[in-house]
Design an enzyme around this catalytic site. Structure first.
Site, PDB file in Angstrom:
ATOM      1  N   ARG A  34       9.338  83.044  19.966  1.00 37.62           N
ATOM      2  CA  ARG A  34       8.269  82.051  19.882  1.00 37.62           C
ATOM      3  C   ARG A  34       7.363  82.315  18.679  1.00 37.62           C
ATOM      4  NH1 ARG A  34       6.528  82.409  26.134  1.00 37.62           N
ATOM      5  NH2 ARG A  34       7.104  84.578  25.730  1.00 37.62           N
ATOM      6  N   ASP A  55      15.867  85.940  17.812  1.00 38.01           N
ATOM      7  CA  ASP A  55      16.478  85.768  19.126  1.00 38.01           C
ATOM      8  C   ASP A  55      17.630  86.759  19.197  1.00 38.01           C
ATOM      9  OD1 ASP A  55      17.902  85.030  21.377  1.00 38.01           O
ATOM     10  OD2 ASP A  55      17.898  82.881  20.941  1.00 38.01           O
ATOM     11  N   VAL A  56      17.520  87.764  20.063  1.00 38.98           N
ATOM     12  CA  VAL A  56      18.533  88.825  20.070  1.00 38.98           C
ATOM     13  C   VAL A  56      19.894  88.336  20.554  1.00 38.98           C
ATOM     14  CG1 VAL A  56      16.827  90.680  20.311  1.00 38.98           C
ATOM     15  CG2 VAL A  56      17.895  89.685  22.362  1.00 38.98           C
ATOM     16  N   TYR A 149      21.754  91.227  36.697  1.00 34.71           N
ATOM     17  CA  TYR A 149      20.571  91.845  36.083  1.00 34.71           C
ATOM     18  C   TYR A 149      20.603  93.359  36.270  1.00 34.71           C
ATOM     19  CZ  TYR A 149      15.842  93.384  35.184  1.00 34.71           C
ATOM     20  OH  TYR A 149      14.753  94.072  34.703  1.00 34.71           O
ATOM     21  N   PHE A 187       7.928  88.211  33.474  1.00 38.60           N
ATOM     22  CA  PHE A 187       9.206  88.565  34.070  1.00 38.60           C
ATOM     23  C   PHE A 187       9.553  87.689  35.277  1.00 38.60           C
ATOM     24  CE2 PHE A 187      11.655  90.968  37.209  1.00 38.60           C
ATOM     25  CZ  PHE A 187      12.746  91.370  36.479  1.00 38.60           C
TER      26      PHE A 187
END
Length: 253
Positions: A34, A55-56, A149, A187
């Site tokens: 962002r 952006d990874v 995750y 998160f």
């Protein structure tokens, strides 16, 4: 003064890391998706921050990132692999979105390992440097809905330990920093698709860790003498502990 590269610096842990490191007298390459939030950080700290959109999950941009920096910012002393994602709420695996799974793998694993591979050679050449990977207690303790995750964070833990095995004898430190219940970030809001009520419910009746607590810990890691390596740090608030094994019982009337 060290030059510290922080991914996911636009909010939460990453923003807290950036602010703490600068207060400690270091300078920060703050990255994230962002641009407006990166601009806010840059305006706040001026020359102490080099703000770059990244952006990874865009591996092409990750692989060319170092060469895209101004020459005077290319010597990275500390890499903080913070960018990560938990998506899809707590749906069980058979209901989970494959798109969400792929995004978590792309962010939490692929982006992290690509950027590490970009930065690590210069650290080896200088025989100095530090990598702090942000894992999670979810990588060690299973819970319903964590499926991919938790698995990605287990990867982060083992990748960190294996990096140290490769680097043994060199003055390059690697730590897997694993927070448990933490508020003060986006998160849970991201995990629940922007549902703020569900996100707030995660922390209801608790006194969780805050992003600043994680930043304090990272600051301590950076401050240690170069011959000290902390392999793992597992952090939880006092209202949280590792649970016993789950047993589902049939209702008995």
């Amino acid at each position: 003064m060290k030059t510290i590269l922080v991914t996911g610096a636009t909010s939460g842990f990453g923003a807290a890391f950036s602010r703490k490191f600068i207060r400690d007298g270091h300078r920060v390459i703050a990255t994230g998706r962002r641009q407006s939030l990166l601009a806010d950080l840059a305006a706040e700290y001026g020359g102490a921050i080099c703000a770059r959109q990244l952006d990874v999950t865009d591996l092409g941009c990750v692989d060319s990132f170092l060469s895209s920096l101004p020459e005077e910012w290319r010597k990275i002393d500390v890499l903080v692999n913070n960018a990560g994602a938990a998506l899809g709420g707590l749906e069980p695996a058979w209901k989970a979105s494959l798109i969400d799974w792929d995004k978590m793998i792309a962010t939490n694993i692929s982006g992290l390992v690509h950027l590490t591979r970009v930065i690590l050679p210069q650290m080896v050449e200088r025989n100095e440097g530090q990598i702090i990977n942000i894992g999670s207690t979810a990588g060690h303790y299973a819970y319903p809905g964590a499926h991919v995750y938790g698995a990605t964070k287990a990867f982060v833990r083992q990748f960190s330990l294996n990096l140290r095995a490769d680097l043994v004898g060199l003055q390059i430190r690697v730590t897997d920093l694993e927070p448990g219940l933490v508020s003060g970030s986006e998160f849970s809001k991201v995990r629940f698709g922007g549902d703020e009520e569900k996100a707030r419910a995660v922390y209801a009746g608790t006194k969780p860790l805050m992003a600043e607590d994680i930043a304090e810990t990272a600051s301590w890691l950076v401050s240690l003498p170069s011959h000290i390596n902390i392999n793992l740090i597992e952090m939880m608030p006092t209202c949280q502990a590792s649970a016993g094994l789950a047993v589902k019982r049939e209702q008995i009337f």
